[in-house]
Design an enzyme around this catalytic site. Structure first.
Site, PDB file in Angstrom:
ATOM      1  N   LYS A  25       0.830  -1.199   0.000  1.00 15.27           N
ATOM      2  CA  LYS A  25       0.000   0.000   0.000  1.00 15.27           C
ATOM      3  C   LYS A  25       0.876   1.265   0.000  1.00 15.27           C
ATOM      4  CE  LYS A  25      -4.099   1.843   2.056  1.00 15.27           C
ATOM      5  NZ  LYS A  25      -5.432   1.333   2.204  1.00 15.27           N
ATOM      6  N   HIS A 224       1.401   7.011   8.946  1.00 19.25           N
ATOM      7  CA  HIS A 224       0.081   6.541   8.497  1.00 19.25           C
ATOM      8  C   HIS A 224      -0.258   7.209   7.170  1.00 19.25           C
ATOM      9  CE1 HIS A 224      -4.288   5.892   8.532  1.00 19.25           C
ATOM     10  NE2 HIS A 224      -4.063   4.919   9.410  1.00 19.25           N
ATOM     11  N   ASP A 271      16.732  43.446   2.296  1.00 19.27           N
ATOM     12  CA  ASP A 271      18.166  43.440   2.016  1.00 19.27           C
ATOM     13  C   ASP A 271      18.592  41.996   1.802  1.00 19.27           C
ATOM     14  OD1 ASP A 271      18.149  42.476   4.557  1.00 19.27           O
ATOM     15  OD2 ASP A 271      19.637  43.871   5.369  1.00 19.27           O
TER      16      ASP A 271
END
Ligand code: COA
Ligand code: MG
Length: 297
Positions: A25, A224, A271
């Site tokens: 997965k 996860h 700057d």
């Protein structure tokens, strides 16, 4: 130019190397990096089983845009050599070394990989700073070896090692968290931030990831699938930030050519440090953009 950041590593998603379903997965989620774990995500009685599972997953899965990582057990655990012998021939893009406590450990892994390695592109190293000794030696660790491209801050292990109690505000790990960013910047490598354990709290995750990005981290760890997108977004410059950076860089070109080191834009002084920060935003935007197109340069 942002130094050392050869590719986007906004999110490193861990997967226990003993869990084939999760490894399959993980490769499909579009995470910048997927890390198959042999260390603390794997139970003691599964350590030996996990090695061939990780090697097979590295060889056989289609990772799409994701960089493929393998995390070995710590140097000195007694498992590190067998881990490397199992995973290096399966050609991960990078090896993650946990609980690094000195530069010698990085060098040892680099030399061991050298002996085992086949193929053209050298395997990258990513070290984890997650104990007091590692933090005390982080400067030497960050410049230990040419393969080393990033250091990860392991906040949970670090807190346990020094006896700190983790809080939501995170003041107890702020010194370490900042010191690691500085050491990485000084050596021109990436810093990858801590992870957020509560994987059902998207707002808390977004806040933590944003803080990491503000501190200077290039990415964050995840555990996860539902953390990946939130984390990657937090480490991608927003459209507003990019537009603002472009205006600064364009205005700077004119003013610097006209001989002004400092000038005003929207009632604020600009700057050199402001211009450099804007250039960093644009460099980061270019990298995440090329990453989306699957171009890894
Ligand atoms: N990578 C890939 N897929 C994952 C995943 C991960 N890290 N964590 C969960 N999933 C998958 C689950 O398999 C499930 O998919 P499925 O329904 O198709 O099987 C889906 O995402 C939803 O998972 P969920 O039920 O919400 O979580 P869980 O209870 O299965 O797992 C954890 C929770 C924390 C155990 C799991 O997320 C995990 O193992 N995380 C990584 C832990 C780790 O590697 N730790 C060491 C490094 S810190
Ligand atoms: Mg750890």
């Amino acid at each position: 130019m942002e130094t050392g950041e050869t590719r986007a590593r906004r999110c490193i998603l861990y997967v226990p190397g003993s869990d084939t379903r999760k490894m399959e997965k993980a490769a499909t989620l579009g995470a910048d990096c997927v890390c198959f774990d042999l260390e603390d995500g794997v139970a003691w009685n599964q350590k030996e089983n996990a090695r061939p599972l990780v090697a097979r997953a590295l060889r056989e899965l289609n990772f799409g845009v994701s960089e493929k990582l393998a995390r070995i057990n710590a140097i000195g655990s007694g498992m590190e050599r067998a881990d490397l012998e199992a995973v290096v021939p399966a050609r991960p893009d990078a090896i993650v070394i946990p609980k690094v406590s000195d530069a010698e450990q990085i060098k040892w892994v680099s030399e061991t990989i050298q002996r085992l390695e086949t193929g053209d592109s050298p395997i990258v190293l990513i070290g984890m700073i997650e104990n007091a000794r590692g933090l005390m030696n982080v400067r030497e660790i960050a410049s230990a070896d040419a393969r080393l491209q990033a250091l990860i801050f392991g906040a949970e292990d670090y807190a346990a090692d020094v006896g700190a109690t983790r809080t939501r505000e995170g003041l107890e790990v702020l010194y370490a968290r900042s010191a690691i960013v500085a050491a990485c910047a000084a050596s021109g490598i990436q810093a990858i931030d801590l992870l957020y354990l509560d994987f059902r709290d998207p707002e808390g995750l977004r806040t933590e990831a944003t803080r990491g990005a503000q501190l200077g981290y290039a990415g964050m760890q995840a555990i996860h699938p539902n953390q990946v997108e939130i984390v990657q977004e937090a480490f991608t410059p927003s459209a507003d930030a990019i537009a603002n950076a472009r205006r600064i860089v364009e205005a700077a070109r004119e003013h610097l050519n006209a001989g002004h080191g400092a000038f005003a834009l929207d009632n604020k002084m600009v700057d050199m440090p402001i211009i450099k920060a804007a250039e960093r935003v644009l460099a980061r935007a270019r990298r995440t953009n090329s990453r989306k197109l699957g171009n890894e340069t």
